[in-house]
Design an enzyme around this catalytic site. Sequence first.
Site, PDB file in Angstrom:
ATOM      1  N   HIS A 181      -1.400   0.012  -9.600  1.00 23.61           N
ATOM      2  CA  HIS A 181      -1.929  -0.947  -8.600  1.00 23.61           C
ATOM      3  C   HIS A 181      -2.483  -2.201  -9.293  1.00 23.61           C
ATOM      4  CE1 HIS A 181      -3.685  -1.173  -4.262  1.00 23.61           C
ATOM      5  NE2 HIS A 181      -3.447  -2.399  -4.741  1.00 23.61           N
TER       6      HIS A 181
ATOM      7  N   GLU B  81      -3.999   7.352  -4.922  1.00 25.14           N
ATOM      8  CA  GLU B  81      -4.193   6.674  -6.212  1.00 25.14           C
ATOM      9  C   GLU B  81      -5.437   7.219  -6.895  1.00 25.14           C
ATOM     10  OE1 GLU B  81      -4.041   2.450  -5.498  1.00 25.14           O
ATOM     11  OE2 GLU B  81      -1.975   2.566  -4.776  1.00 25.14           O
TER      12      GLU B  81
ATOM     13  N   ARG C  84       0.858  -1.181   0.000  1.00 23.82           N
ATOM     14  CA  ARG C  84       0.000   0.000   0.000  1.00 23.82           C
ATOM     15  C   ARG C  84       0.896   1.233   0.000  1.00 23.82           C
ATOM     16  NH1 ARG C  84      -3.428  -3.017  -1.286  1.00 23.82           N
ATOM     17  NH2 ARG C  84      -5.497  -3.359  -0.355  1.00 23.82           N
TER      18      ARG C  84
HETATM   19  C1  DGY Z   1      -5.450  -6.366  -2.479  1.00 23.02           C
HETATM   20  O1  DGY Z   1      -6.051  -7.418  -2.727  1.00 23.02           O
HETATM   21  O2  DGY Z   1      -5.383  -5.895  -1.362  1.00 23.02           O
HETATM   22  C2  DGY Z   1      -4.766  -5.690  -3.628  1.00 23.02           C
HETATM   23  O3  DGY Z   1      -4.196  -4.518  -3.302  1.00 23.02           O
HETATM   24  C3  DGY Z   1      -5.683  -5.549  -4.809  1.00 23.02           C
HETATM   25  O4  DGY Z   1      -5.686  -6.805  -5.361  1.00 23.02           O
END
Ligand code: DGY
Length: 330
Positions: free
Chosen positions: A290, A271, A242
Amino acid sequence: MTASYRVFVTRVLPGEGFAELRKDPAFDLDVWPVDFPPTREELLQHVAGVDGLVCLITDAIDAAVLDAAGEQLKVVSQMAVGVDNVDVAACSARGIPVGNTPGVLTETTADMAWALILSSARRVVEAAEYVKAGQWQTWTPTQMAGVDVFGSTLGVIGFGAIGQAIARRAQGFGMRVLCWNRTSRPDEAAAVGAEQCDFDDLLSQSDFVCVSIALTDDTRNLIDARAFELMQPGAILVNTARGPIVDEEALVDALRGGAIAGAGLDVTAVEPLSMDSPLLQMNNVVVLPHIGSASLATRSKMADMAVANLRAGLAGEALPHAVSPAVGSR
Ligand code: DGY
């Protein structure tokens, strides 16, 4: 048969499970039809009176959304493993279980971490842009020369399933692998030939620092100016977890000042990343939108899991993949 469950799904999902859900007369589905997420106001309107909510990482599910939904809300099912956009405590306080999609995206996301390691080290994106721009005139001894991955040291921050999968791949590159996790994981480290170490030692000894940890209050800005000072000038930072785990201003300063050599980012603090971000002006930075889990097969499995969690929550059963299993469903 009249529909017995009203459900808001915040985007059209891939996979069989969702296709079946759409045909199932037991469900009155409201599916947000476009790729842009509903605005806050639209979300608040569309959740009113629903029994189930299927959401994505782009939807902020907080107490106000739960209140707007109403007391009949039985389950919040997120199509992602990370649930930092969901106020899980607020859900638990209302007895609403929260589901997520662990496991199925582990290998796909680890592949993407490696795509970023390799492309950052070997300047793949920069070199491809150079060719497309017509700048390839000849071959020179140091043209687009990068750094070697094989035989180098990889540091993995966060040693859950994805961190372990990233580490496992490093064996094929003859790398020394260091790992750090908030709780010690000696068996998991040994299983993939990694050495557990202190956070600061990992930063100072790694050629590649890979962030693979959940975003929590404790990990926000974990990689800050102090962390960059500890890293080697030749080091490359990779983040597939993240964005807010990395202090982005400190990252820009570290890249500008030569504290580190490059970065491969699948995630950013905000984002989408603003087109004004200095990161987009840097040749030694690769930014992706992402897409760590974005293989069609994996995204379909994630959607199927989200639908399975939804169905279980609506039926008052334990969710197959629950973030907050302890609470009883309504
Ligand atoms: C998640 O699953 O947390 C990812 O960031 C998106 O697939």
